[in-house]
Each structure stands twice: as structure tokens, then as C-alpha cells.
Design a protein around this motif. Sequence first.
Motif, mmCIF file in Angstrom:
data_model
loop_
_atom_site.group_PDB
_atom_site.id
_atom_site.type_symbol
_atom_site.label_atom_id
_atom_site.label_comp_id
_atom_site.label_asym_id
_atom_site.label_seq_id
_atom_site.Cartn_x
_atom_site.Cartn_y
_atom_site.Cartn_z
ATOM 1 N N ASN A 53 -32.133 45.757 -58.789
ATOM 2 C CA ASN A 53 -31.505 46.707 -57.873
ATOM 3 C C ASN A 53 -32.482 47.761 -57.369
ATOM 4 O O ASN A 53 -32.315 48.280 -56.263
ATOM 5 N N ARG A 89 -17.007 44.483 -55.810
ATOM 6 C CA ARG A 89 -17.854 44.155 -56.954
ATOM 7 C C ARG A 89 -17.403 42.917 -57.709
ATOM 8 O O ARG A 89 -18.019 42.548 -58.691
ATOM 9 N N SER A 116 -25.327 48.060 -54.943
ATOM 10 C CA SER A 116 -24.093 47.918 -55.710
ATOM 11 C C SER A 116 -23.261 46.732 -55.237
ATOM 12 O O SER A 116 -22.167 46.501 -55.731
ATOM 13 N N TRP A 118 -23.066 43.465 -59.338
ATOM 14 C CA TRP A 118 -24.072 44.493 -59.110
ATOM 15 C C TRP A 118 -24.822 44.856 -60.384
ATOM 16 O O TRP A 118 -26.006 45.160 -60.352
#
Length: 123
Positions: free
Chosen positions: A73, A101, A30, A52
Motif C-alpha cells: 500500500n 473493502r 484502501s 486493502w
Amino acid sequence: VQLQASGGGLVQAGGSLRLSCAASGRTVSSHTKAWFRQAPGKEREFVSSISWSGSRIDYADSVKGRFTISRDNAKNTVYLQMNSLKPDDTAVYYCAARSPRTVVRGMEDYDFWGQGTLVTVSS
């Protein structure tokens, strides 16, 4: 968290390379990820960053239209596809990660760094 950059090498001007940065340790799926580079005798500079989700991406003007950042991811890996390489792209390329983020360009905003991979572009 450990970041392992790979994929560097020697390429002729106009050629392509794809860099990879694999993360291990605590999950950083993330995290915002970024690439920086440092040419001989110069300061480290921002190249590109990706949020992310991949929905926010930023590029330095010097690489816009030639480089593409992406991430997987599930594999905890971020990539930098570099096309139309120029001798000025010669540098050690570093990957970095930050837990917030937001997509930013400052080195000081990144918490984790890889060891770097050397890209050499010959004319």
C-alpha cells in the motif's frame, strides 16, 4: 485513478512471472484490488483479489496453489506472482480496483481497470 499493469511476457510452461499493477491519481491504497484475465476468444475471468489490508484473499480454482497475490500500500502497487505456468494461463491480464473493502469476483463490481499485460506460456 489510473492503473498500470506490467510484467507480462513470454515464458515456457513451468516457468514463473510476476505481474505488477501500480496505481496513480487518487489514492486507492484502501481499495480492494484484483486480477482478471482474458484468453483469446474467451470472456474475461476472475483470477484473484485481495482486500486493502491483505487479510482477505480469494483465488480462482484454476490458479489456486500456483498464483500468489500481494500488495504494498505504501507503493500503491498490487502484485501477482505466477508459478508453474501452463499454456492455459495464456491471456491478457488486467488489474482492477474497487472502493468497497469486500473481496468479490464480479467484473461489474470493480470501478477502475488497467490496460492489461499479455502473458504467453509456450508448451
